[in-house]
Design an enzyme around this catalytic site. Structure first.
Site, PDB file in Angstrom:
ATOM      1  N   GLY A  38      43.897  52.852  45.333  1.00 32.50           N
ATOM      2  CA  GLY A  38      44.042  51.800  46.328  1.00 32.50           C
ATOM      3  C   GLY A  38      45.429  51.194  46.350  1.00 32.50           C
ATOM      4  O   GLY A  38      45.586  49.984  46.501  1.00 32.50           O
ATOM      5  N   ALA A  39      46.453  52.034  46.242  1.00 32.45           N
ATOM      6  CA  ALA A  39      47.820  51.541  46.052  1.00 32.45           C
ATOM      7  C   ALA A  39      48.588  51.366  47.349  1.00 32.45           C
ATOM      8  O   ALA A  39      49.782  51.097  47.318  1.00 32.45           O
ATOM      9  CB  ALA A  39      48.584  52.489  45.137  1.00 32.45           C
ATOM     10  N   ASN A  40      47.912  51.473  48.488  1.00 32.72           N
ATOM     11  CA  ASN A  40      48.642  51.385  49.751  1.00 32.72           C
ATOM     12  C   ASN A  40      48.781  49.957  50.276  1.00 32.72           C
ATOM     13  O   ASN A  40      49.516  49.723  51.240  1.00 32.72           O
ATOM     14  CB  ASN A  40      47.977  52.253  50.819  1.00 32.72           C
ATOM     15  CG  ASN A  40      46.547  51.835  51.092  1.00 32.72           C
ATOM     16  OD1 ASN A  40      45.685  52.111  50.265  1.00 32.72           O
ATOM     17  ND2 ASN A  40      46.286  51.183  52.212  1.00 32.72           N
ATOM     18  N   GLY A  43      48.027  45.363  49.253  1.00 27.56           N
ATOM     19  CA  GLY A  43      47.558  44.315  48.362  1.00 27.56           C
ATOM     20  C   GLY A  43      48.019  44.458  46.926  1.00 27.56           C
ATOM     21  O   GLY A  43      49.164  44.816  46.641  1.00 27.56           O
ATOM     22  N   GLY A  97      47.222  46.639  44.681  1.00 28.43           N
ATOM     23  CA  GLY A  97      47.576  47.998  44.285  1.00 28.43           C
ATOM     24  C   GLY A  97      48.991  48.351  44.661  1.00 28.43           C
ATOM     25  O   GLY A  97      49.695  49.010  43.883  1.00 28.43           O
ATOM     26  N   SER A 110      36.773  41.037  38.358  1.00 29.92           N
ATOM     27  CA  SER A 110      36.889  39.793  39.121  1.00 29.92           C
ATOM     28  C   SER A 110      36.143  38.690  38.406  1.00 29.92           C
ATOM     29  O   SER A 110      35.185  38.940  37.657  1.00 29.92           O
ATOM     30  CB  SER A 110      36.298  39.988  40.525  1.00 29.92           C
ATOM     31  OG  SER A 110      36.099  38.756  41.189  1.00 29.92           O
ATOM     32  N   TYR A 126      28.628  42.416  45.544  1.00 30.71           N
ATOM     33  CA  TYR A 126      30.004  42.474  45.045  1.00 30.71           C
ATOM     34  C   TYR A 126      30.048  42.037  43.580  1.00 30.71           C
ATOM     35  O   TYR A 126      30.683  42.700  42.746  1.00 30.71           O
ATOM     36  CB  TYR A 126      30.906  41.573  45.881  1.00 30.71           C
ATOM     37  CG  TYR A 126      32.333  41.505  45.378  1.00 30.71           C
ATOM     38  CD1 TYR A 126      33.164  42.614  45.451  1.00 30.71           C
ATOM     39  CD2 TYR A 126      32.842  40.334  44.813  1.00 30.71           C
ATOM     40  CE1 TYR A 126      34.478  42.564  44.977  1.00 30.71           C
ATOM     41  CE2 TYR A 126      34.144  40.274  44.344  1.00 30.71           C
ATOM     42  CZ  TYR A 126      34.958  41.388  44.429  1.00 30.71           C
ATOM     43  OH  TYR A 126      36.249  41.336  43.955  1.00 30.71           O
TER      44      TYR A 126
END
Length: 294
Positions: free
Chosen positions: A23-25, A27, A29, A140, A166
Site C-alpha cells: 500500500g505504498a502509493n 498516505g 505507505g 491501530s 475494522y
C-alpha cells in the site's frame, strides 16, 4: 522507551537493504517508502494499482520498484511471492481499508479482515523464506475496541458493523504479530515480528465508509486532532529501523497516542491472548491455504 525527539532524519543508513511496503502509493505507505528510500534502502512499492504506484514512485528520490499486489486476492498474493527472488530485509504490512461497507474479497473473506489480516498473513508466510530481518505490521488504536469471533469472522450471522469489523481486523493484526514471534522464538529464529500504529493520521483512509455523516465527522477529526502522515509514519519507521524486542508495539507518545513521536506502547488484553492468537493462526492457515515456512 521514550523517543520524544526521534524523527525520520534519525533513520540509520539503509543502503544495501531491501524493504517491501504494501500500500505504498499513498498516505502512510507513501511516506514510509519515501523516507526509507531517502535513507538509502531499495524500496518495493507493492500496490494494487501499478499506474498509481508508478506515479508515487516518481515522487520518491532513491531506488524504487513497483510491483502489483492485491491483498484482497490470494491468487495475486501468490503471484507476487512466486515472482520474488533474493532477500528481503524488511516486510512492512502497511496496506489496509477502514470502515467500508460490507463486501467480500475474491476468496470470500469479509473485505476488511480479508485485506487487513488474511492478505498480510498469506503474504508474510509466503515471503518468509526470503525475509532476513523483520516483519512490521501496521495496526491501530481501534484494536482496543475489537473482538475476535472465530466462529463468524465473515459476519454471516452477526449484523454487519463496519467499525467493529475494522477493529476486529486490527486486533487480528496484533494477534498475528504475537503468534508469528512466538513461532519464530520456538525454533530459535532470530528474525522479529513487530507492530506499529500511526495514532490518528490525516489520510484518505477515513473517507470510504459510504456514510456521509461519518465521513464528515472523520474529516473534522482529521483537521482538529489528526497529525500529518509524516508524523503518522514515524512509528512504522522506528519499528523498521531500531533494535527492538520481538512482538514490540510502537505508537505515538502523546495525547492518548493520537499524536507524537514514536515510543513503545501497550496493547489490550485481547491483543495479548496467546491462546486466541494461536487459534486465529490455525484458522488463517485453513482459510488461506498458506502455512508458515521457516
Amino acid at each position: 522507551m521514550t523517543n520524544s525527539q526521534w524523527n525520520a532524519a534519525d533513520l540509520p543508513e539503509m543502503k544495501g537493504r531491501t524493504v517491501v511496503v504494501t500500500g505504498a502509493n499513498s498516505g502512510l505507505g507513501l511516506v514510509t517508502a519515501r523516507e526509507l528510500a531517502r535513507a538509502g534502502a531499495r524500496v518495493i512499492l507493492a500496490v494494487r494499482d501499478t499506474a498509481r504506484g508508478e506515479q508515487a514512485a516518481r515522487r520518491i528520490e532513491g531506488d524504487t520498484e513497483v510491483r502489483e499486489l492485491d491483498l484482497a486476492d490470494l491468487a495475486s498474493i501468490r503471484r507476487f511471492a512466486d515472482g520474488w527472488s533474493g532477500d528481503i530485509d524488511v516486510l512492512v504490512n502497511n496496506a489496509g481499508i477502514m470502515m467500508v461497507p460490507f463486501g467480500t474479497t475474491a476468496d470470500g473473506f469479509e473485505r476488511q479482515l480479508g485485506t487487513n489480516h488474511f492478505g498480510h498473513f498469506a503474504l508474510t508466510n509466503l515471503l518468509l523464506p526470503h525475509i532476513t530481518d523483520r516483519v512490521v505490521t501496521v495496526s491501530s488504536q481501534a484494536h482496543r475496541r475489537g473482538t475476535i469471533d472465530l466462529t463468524d469472522l465473515d459476519w454471516q450471522r452477526r449484523r454487519y458493523n463496519p467499525a467493529a469489523a475494522y477493529s476486529q481486523s486490527k486486533l487480528a493484526n496484533l494477534l498475528f504479530t504475537l503468534e508469528l514471534q512466538r513461532r519464530l522464538d520456538a525454533v530459535r529464529d532470530s528474525r522479529r515480528s513487530l507492530a506499529a500504529h500511526p495514532g490518528w493520521a490525516a489520510t484518505n483512509l477515513q473517507s470510504h465508509s459510504a456514510q456521509p455523516v461519518l465521513d464528515f465527522a472523520m474529516r473534522l477529526g482529521n483537521k482538529a486532532i489528526a497529525q500529518e502522515p509524516e508524523m503518522g509514519a514515524l512509528p512504522t519507521l522506528f519499528a523498521v529501523s531500531q533494535d527492538l524486542p520481538g512482538a514490540s508495539y510502537v505508537g505515538p507518545d502523546g495525547f492518548y497516542e493520537y499524536r507524537g513521536h514514536p515510543t513503545l506502547v501497550g496493547r489490550s488484553a485481547a491483543a495479548s491472548d496467546l491462546e486466541v492468537a494461536a487459534e486465529l493462526w490455525k484458522v488463517s492457515e485453513s482459510r488461506t491455504g498458506v502455512s508458515l515456512r521457516v
